[in-house]
Write a protein that holds these residues in place. Sequence first.
Motif, short mmCIF file in Angstrom:
data_model
loop_
_atom_site.label_atom_id
_atom_site.label_comp_id
_atom_site.label_asym_id
_atom_site.label_seq_id
_atom_site.Cartn_x
_atom_site.Cartn_y
_atom_site.Cartn_z
N GLN A 231 -10.24 23.90 -50.23
CA GLN A 231 -10.88 22.68 -50.71
C GLN A 231 -11.26 22.76 -52.19
O GLN A 231 -11.38 21.74 -52.85
N GLN A 232 -11.43 23.97 -52.72
CA GLN A 232 -11.61 24.16 -54.16
C GLN A 232 -11.24 25.58 -54.51
O GLN A 232 -11.68 26.53 -53.85
N ALA A 233 -10.45 25.75 -55.56
CA ALA A 233 -9.86 27.05 -55.87
C ALA A 233 -10.78 27.92 -56.73
O ALA A 233 -10.45 28.29 -57.85
N VAL A 234 -11.91 28.27 -56.16
CA VAL A 234 -12.78 29.29 -56.75
C VAL A 234 -13.70 29.78 -55.63
O VAL A 234 -13.96 29.05 -54.66
N CYS A 235 -14.20 31.01 -55.76
CA CYS A 235 -14.76 31.72 -54.61
C CYS A 235 -15.86 30.99 -53.86
O CYS A 235 -15.72 30.69 -52.67
N SER A 236 -17.00 30.74 -54.48
CA SER A 236 -18.14 30.22 -53.74
C SER A 236 -17.89 28.84 -53.14
O SER A 236 -18.19 28.62 -51.96
N PRO A 237 -17.36 27.87 -53.88
CA PRO A 237 -17.10 26.57 -53.26
C PRO A 237 -16.13 26.65 -52.10
O PRO A 237 -16.32 25.99 -51.07
N SER A 238 -15.08 27.47 -52.22
CA SER A 238 -14.11 27.61 -51.15
C SER A 238 -14.72 28.24 -49.91
O SER A 238 -14.57 27.76 -48.79
N ARG A 239 -15.44 29.34 -50.10
CA ARG A 239 -16.06 30.03 -48.99
C ARG A 239 -17.15 29.17 -48.34
O ARG A 239 -17.27 29.13 -47.10
N THR A 240 -17.95 28.52 -49.16
CA THR A 240 -18.99 27.65 -48.62
C THR A 240 -18.38 26.55 -47.77
O THR A 240 -18.86 26.23 -46.68
N SER A 241 -17.30 25.98 -48.25
CA SER A 241 -16.62 24.90 -47.52
C SER A 241 -16.10 25.39 -46.18
O SER A 241 -16.35 24.79 -45.13
N LEU A 242 -15.40 26.51 -46.18
CA LEU A 242 -14.85 27.04 -44.93
C LEU A 242 -15.96 27.44 -43.96
O LEU A 242 -15.89 27.15 -42.76
N LEU A 243 -16.99 28.09 -44.47
CA LEU A 243 -18.02 28.65 -43.60
C LEU A 243 -19.01 27.61 -43.09
O LEU A 243 -19.75 27.88 -42.15
N THR A 244 -19.03 26.42 -43.70
CA THR A 244 -19.85 25.32 -43.18
C THR A 244 -19.00 24.25 -42.52
O THR A 244 -19.55 23.36 -41.86
N GLY A 245 -17.68 24.31 -42.70
CA GLY A 245 -16.79 23.30 -42.14
C GLY A 245 -16.85 21.97 -42.87
O GLY A 245 -16.41 20.95 -42.34
N ARG A 246 -17.36 21.97 -44.11
CA ARG A 246 -17.55 20.73 -44.87
C ARG A 246 -16.96 20.87 -46.27
O ARG A 246 -16.87 21.95 -46.83
N ARG A 247 -16.62 19.75 -46.83
CA ARG A 247 -15.95 19.73 -48.13
C ARG A 247 -16.95 19.77 -49.28
O ARG A 247 -18.14 19.49 -49.08
N PRO A 248 -16.48 20.14 -50.48
CA PRO A 248 -17.41 20.31 -51.61
C PRO A 248 -18.29 19.09 -51.90
O PRO A 248 -19.45 19.27 -52.29
#
Length: 515
Positions: free
Chosen positions: A73-90
Amino acid sequence: MRLLLLSTLLCLAHAQLHKPKNVLFLVADDLRPQLGYFQDSADFPTPVHPRMHTPSLDSLAKRSFVSRRAYVQQAVCSPSRTSLLTGRRPDTTHVYDLESYWRKVGGNYTTLPQYFKQQGYRSIGMGKIFHPGPLASGNDDPISWTDPYYHSEEEQHWTERKHSWYAVPEAERQAHPLPDDQIAEHAINKIKELAKDPSQPFFLAVGFHKPHLPFIFPEKFMDLYPSDRVNVPDNIYAPRNMPDIAWSKYGELRSYTDIEELHASGDINTTLPIDVTRDLRRGYYSAISYMDHLLGTVVDELMNQGLGDNTIISFWGDHGWQLGEHGEWCKHTNFELSTHAPMMVSIPGMTDAGMVSEKLTEFVDLFPTLVDAAGLPTMPLCPADSTKTELCREGESWMPLIRGDGGQWKDRVFSQYPRDNSKIMGYTMRTDRFRYTEWVKFRDYKPEWQKLFGVELYDHKIDPEENNNVAAAAAYAPATKQLSAQLRAGWRSARPDDPRSVRYDADAWPIFQHL
């Protein structure tokens, strides 16, 4: 007596059949899908030489559901991981950088390991799962774990290195174990411990740091990639007609002393020297093979302990990486090489023979997939405003694809990247054939679509390397109009069961060879 024995055996069989599935959750950092099992795929848009040495991931892929076209959903570590681990988009998490914690800027969202913990699992984390530190995750989001979080003891020694890559002699490795060595060892010890209590289901998350910069790895892995066999990109120029806003000056790489000494500007249509490019690519490949080796030791221990038949194994890299294609490096863009990353799930009894999917998928799909695969209560779809909704999803479970239930699947997926301190947002959409991007004014977490700073359209049918932006080409005007409407309608309209879903035949548009 016989009836009692039969009853006991039936009870044991029933308990085994309905025993909660464990989860081994494996993550790598900055990993583009240039892996052995991708080697013969047309989905990787750059010539790959030499063949990547990733036997552990290749073996896991053979018993997994492999999404060959998974997008972050976004090509950088924290936004991508946050998105995957919460199931929600940036735009829901409000995390676009390395400093924002979703619980403070978005909402008190339940995470993937936290949900398994709530379902009675022992939830254990180590290495890099969330983006670490007090800002991005409140020090690895403590509420998500049942056990104290683990970081390796030698991280400071190795993070102080200022060279972009380093092949570690074995003697130095013995004196100062590499962080990923220690993470793998800790994971193996945890697996041995968990095997002693098979009645307790577990969610074990193992996050490797490599191949993230600096590319540090045991020197023996360089032998897999002789320098004279490592190619350089065939497209060291920026895409033709690319809007300047699409470019990143790869400051992350330029901050290392050896690159800084080159006085590289990072400007459009500049690049690093050929020998430096070759060395960096060789170092990146070696770091991948090192990570693959460690991952294999963890998976092997799971099997050795007899846990393989009841453990779901997922693997993903948090985003792609650019290795000099277009003269670009690192991530931080909306190009294919940044947004495309590897992802697979192994589910005992369902994917044992291996399954490869060419469907477009997204990283927000993994949370609901693992929940469904483990037989836990299904997650609801997020409402339009989910600020106060602790548990919901903005992705789709892969289970219908894995079960082969048929029916439609989404035909487009979405990523984004901010510019100018998030005053501009680049929204990008990947369809089967096209990548379409609009760079727009961004305010209060919402796009202002009429205030455009650039448009990109790449036709992957004839231009898989994304070398020609054809957004302004008259011949593509009908496609651009359709794609713009779909991008602005957003991810909800792409859901197969959404009444607003607008689908089209990718082959309906003619191919234009001369533009």
